[in-house]
Design an enzyme around this catalytic site. Structure first.
Site, PDB file in Angstrom:
ATOM      1  CD  GLU A 409     -18.292 -25.629  -8.628  1.00 27.37           C
ATOM      2  OE1 GLU A 409     -17.294 -24.952  -8.900  1.00 27.37           O
ATOM      3  OE2 GLU A 409     -18.242 -26.838  -8.400  1.00 27.37           O
ATOM      4  CD  GLU A 471     -18.228 -28.030 -14.236  1.00 27.03           C
ATOM      5  OE1 GLU A 471     -17.291 -28.564 -13.617  1.00 27.03           O
ATOM      6  OE2 GLU A 471     -18.641 -26.887 -14.005  1.00 27.03           O
TER       7      GLU A 471
END
Ligand code: GAL
Length: 928
Positions: A409, A471
């Site tokens: 991220e 994820e």
């Protein structure tokens, strides 16, 4: 003193070039242990000259190294997910910058005199300035990465003083915005190692496997003249820098983590490594290892300990990795930084595919619309490359590491692309991963987080690079739901190569007899219990989701059809010769037959069949359960089929109802009160109910929806505050009828309910009919009834699915059988209180203790039983706030909503919702 290093764009100073972790015969001194420590709130308040050997630290305190200092009463932990807990003004950091000064006096043996030596830090969060014997060595940056300093000439035999000033905030903090507690400290080991001249400063092992020939190729990049030996491979002191072809080697994989010891030597030093042969390749759009498509059944693993913070003792790591193995987890993404070096040794040994992720996350720049994001700012390029090289160099010899990940991220940018191209040039044997490069411009796999089932299937149908979910299935609180449906997609579309559940552990900090989460330490900005989102509780006890994933990831799948048992081999490499099948026939009362059978010989990815065992005829309900296990008894898969008649409905004989002089109504052994028409006595048993019930204490997934505010809509509709109105109660020759209307205040919505009661030989039976009124716009948490029972009825036994809790989209692990428990044991201690403990598909339930109640379903029901109401559970935000009431509150559910994983990701699939519509269900009660 010049503190400019704090704002130097996270560049370390004075450190040595990175190299592999290697155990050799050169002497090493461990400096872990009790150090002297002092915490100052800001640098200006830290003691002057503390690095001088003669500095008097007698007024300081002791602190263990390694440690995260806020876990030991110095300052406080703070939790944020994404938001930086300081103003965004890179590379500057706040003046209020907790600064921990550390000092250690240690003795060096005479034999070290004149030796070249290095001082190594395995992890310092976030930045450390280092002095030895008053000489400044340099500055560490990059918390979860090693840093070494040359101490030759500074280190001396006899007494030495090491001083380290650690700052909580540094420019590097902008690159370390992972979703976790902010925990400064020297949290990994510190050591000193002699570096003999002409020694093995670094080695790079290349151990490839040729799946066509079964041969191996071994080469070791090492200093000139080095040789190596691998006795088990018949290699003795062969030239390290040449490729040695081996006719047959045992390949390494998580299913068979075969390691060979390789000793590498120069004249001055001998090192020992454990080597695994495997070749990672992307072939025709598929990620393969040793020639086969692999599938990740993975977890994201953070390093966390409820008492120690970021320090996880090696024996705890071993136990947790063994726990993963027992649950058929075959892969770990080291979210979101390289783990302590010992973790990867265990991954090699126990067998996991590892995506090793760099210590990099700049997620907080989302708040500026990524303006100023370091990933695309040339001033940060050195820091990005430094971090990547330190990870790759440290971990390059681990067979378990099959991909490098650039970080998490951090949006996208040239610095990330530079990391990827450097890694490729240094190590072309491993593909590159980074979820932020959706266009796959500089990565080799297409990686996403939390994509819905439908989107994954669409990706599976399209062509492109291998697809993984780095994820998925957010395991926050009660959940995730929908895991089996993801698994089905991985098995349907070859391109969908599995994923990594978010996440392994709840990061709850132990605080008395419960676990703290964000905000509990007075943090002005925090993200509450979003840090409590693991498959295991903070103390590493498995949550029910572990049983679910073990069943979904099971390597052996048992099915039934056409009078045969199907055994599917879901391994990638192994056959089933180690598998034994055990079968059991069970009825509500007994297990009349059982036996064993060998698994059919089935190649990986294939399935075979065997005939059903011979078992006696049974009348009524019966189940055939087949369990596959390895020689240690570990369950590798299980399946079940109904082989008897369906459960029987309640009996037909009927008694008349009548009204007593005081207005109460009587029906056989039952007494009903006249105000709401509720059952208050059954034989000797005092109870209160049933009342229609549609509420549940919202799960984290209900509360924190990414996709629509489910809980807000529920509360607005008033589902948690239905008012009950009695519209009529009538006795007749065949029983009683109770008419009620359940409706939230302030609306014209209602659920009209008719309960028709009969008393007969089988007990007191209720037929419930629910008819909605008004224009409902929500779906329901559940539909069922609730009863309050005497608190003594704490022993529970049921015939239905168990032993664990189950919800419509999380029920792969539960099999029909007879189970016993207690009301207290039925509760799952989710750190943040919420709906839990639901047992599904129950035919027969008995609660006992100074009397008893039997409930049978027509045909089945789900139940929860606890010492508080759902409203109590809903109100509590901590386990200690859950009241213990006098009575047991029993819910009998016709249906309950699934779990989904909307706290971060997709919600419940439509088929697992409970719509508002007409419902009819029944159950029979008897006093025992
Ligand atoms: C992801 C992130 C993780 C974690 C998760 C939510 O976006 O990569 O670190 O924050 O969401 O729990």
């Amino acid at each position: 003193m010049d503190n400019g290093y704090l704002t130097d764009f996270a560049r370390p100073a004075g450190t040595l070039p990175p190299r592999a972790v290697l155990s050799t015969d050169a002497p090493v001194l461990r400096l872990d242990g009790s150090w002297r420590f002092r915490l100052s709130p800001a640098i200006a308040q830290a003691p002057e000259g503390f690095w001088r050997p003669e500095f008097d630290d007698s007024a300081w305190t002791n602190l263990d190294v390694p440690s995260s200092w806020p876990m030991h009463g110095h300052g406080k932990p703070a939790y944020t997910n994404r938001v930086y807990p300081f103003p965004i003004d890179p590379p500057y950091v706040p003046t209020e910058n907790p600064t921990g000064d550390h000092r250690l006096r240690f003795t060096v043996p005479e034999s070290w005199a004149g030796a070249r030596a290095v001082l190594r830090f395995d992890g310092v969060d976030s930045c450390g300035r280092v002095w030895l014997n008053g000489t400044e060595l340099g500055v560490t940056q990059g918390s979860r990465l090693p840093a070494e300093f040359d101490v030759s000439g500074v280190l001396r035999p006899g007494a030495n003083v090491l001083a380290v000033r650690v700052h909580q905030w540094s420019a590097g903090s902008y690159l370390e915005d992972q979703d976790m507690w902010w925990l400064p400290g020297i949290f990994r080991s510190v050591s000193l190692a002699q570096r003999p001249a002409g020694g093995l400063d670094d080695v790079f092992v290349h151990a490839d496997y040729d799946h066509v020939t079964g041969g191996g190729a071994l080469r070791v990049d090492a200093p000139p003249g080095a040789v190596f030996s691998a006795p088990a491979l018949g290699l003795h002191e062969v030239a390290a820098d040449q490729t040695h072809h081996l006719a047959a080697v045992r390949p390494w994989s998580p299913e068979d983590p075969a390691l060979y010891t390789v000793e590498v030597a120069t004249a001055a030093e001998t090192g020992s490594l454990r080597v695994g042969f495997r070749t990672v390749a992307i072939v025709d759009g598929l990620l393969t290892v040793n020639g086969r498509r692999i599938e990740f059944h993975g977890v994201n693993r953070h390093e966390f300990h409820p008492d120690l913070g970021r320090v996880v003792p090696q024996e705890v790591v071993r136990a947790e990795l063994e726990l993963m193995k027992r649950h058929h987890i075959n892969a770990i993404r080291t979210s979101h930084y390289p783990p302590a070096p010992g973790v990867l040794d265990l991954c090699d040994e126990l067998g996991f595919w590892v995506i090793d992720e760099c210590d990099l996350e700049t997620h907080g720049f989302l708040s500026t619309g990524w303006r100023g994001n370091p990933s695309d700012d040339p001033r940060w390029r050195d820091a990005y490359l430094d971090r990547m090289s330190r990870m790759v160099e440290r971990d390059k010899n681990h067979p378990s590491v099959i991909m490098w990940s650039l970080g998490n991220e951090s949006h996208t940018g040239a610095n990330l692309a530079a990391m990827a191209s450097w890694a490729r040039s240094r190590d072309d044997s491993r593909p590159i991963h980074y979820e932020g490069d959706r266009a796959c411009e500089y990565v080799d796999v297409y990686s996403r987080m939390y994509a819905s089932h439908a989107e994954c299937a669409a990706i599976g149908r399209a062509s492109g690079p291998p697809f993984i979910l780095c994820e998925y299935a957010h395991a926050m609180g009660n959940g995730p739901g929908g895991l089996a449906e993801y698994q089905q997609i991985f098995e349907t579309y070859p391109r969908c190569q599995g994923g990594f559940i978010w996440e392994w552990i709840d990061h709850g900090i132990r605080s008395g007899d419960q676990f703290a989460y964000g905000g509990d330490f007075g943090e002005p900005v925090h993200d509450g219990n979003f840090v409590i989102d693991g498959l295991v509780f903070p103390d590493r006890t498995p949550s029910p989701a572990m049983a679910e994933l073990a069943a979904v990831y099971a390597p052996v799948r048992i099915g039934f059809g056409a009078g045969r048992i199907t055994v599917a081999n879901r391994y990638t490499y192994r056959d089933l010769s180690h598998v034994t099948l055990t079968w059991t026939l069970s009825t509500p009362d007994a297990e009349p037959a059982s036996g064993r059978a060998a698994a059919p010989p089935v190649a990986p990815g294939e399935s075979g069949q065997i005939s059903l065992p011979d078992f006696p005829d049974v009348s009524g309900e019966a189940w055939l359960t087949v369990v596959a296990a390895d020689p240690d008894g570990l369950v590798l898969g299980a399946g079940q089929a109904a082989v008897g008649a369906a459960p029987r409905a309640a009996g037909a004989s009927r008694l008349p109802g009548r009204r007593r002089a005081d207005g109460h109504l009587l029906l056989g052994p039952a007494v009903f009160e006249p105000v709401y028409g509720r059952l208050v006595r059954l034989g000797d048993l005092a109870l209160d109910g049933p009342r229609l019930h549609v509420w549940r204490a919202p799960t984290d997934n209900d509360r924190l929806g990414f996709h629509g505010e489910l809980m807000r809509d529920w509360r607005e509709a008033g589902l948690h505050r239905l008012q009950e109105r009695l519209d009529g109660i009538e006795a007749d020759d065949e029983g009683l009828t109770v008419l009620s209307r359940y409706a939230p205040a302030g609306t014209d919505l209602a659920l009209r309910t008719t309960v028709r009661w009969h008393a007969g030989e089988d007990g007191l039976s209720a037929e419930v009919r629910v008819v909605p009124e008004g224009a409902w716009t929500v779906t329901l948490p559940r539909i069922g009834v609730r009863l309050a029972l005497p608190g003594s009825l704490s022993e529970v036994e049921w015939f239905g699915r168990g032993p664990g809790e189950a919800y419509p989209d999380s029920r792969a692990a539960v099999l029909v059988g007879r189970y016993r428990s207690t009301v207290d044991e039925l509760q799952t201690p989710y750190v943040y209180p919420q709906e839990n403990g639901h047992r599904a598909d129950v035919r027969l339930l008995e609660l006992r203790g100074g009397g008893g109640l039997r409930v049978t379903g027509a045909p089945t029901f789900g139940f929860t039983a606890r010492r508080c109401t759902d409203e109590d559970l809903d109100m509590a935000v901590r386990r200690t706030e859950i009241p213990e009431r006098d009575r047991i509150h029993l819910n009998l559910d016709l249906a309950q909503r699934g779990l989904g994983s909307a706290s971060c990701g997709p919600g419940v699939l439509p088929r697992y919702e409970v719509p508002v519509r007409e419902y009819s269900f029944g159950f029979t009660l008897s006093a025992l």
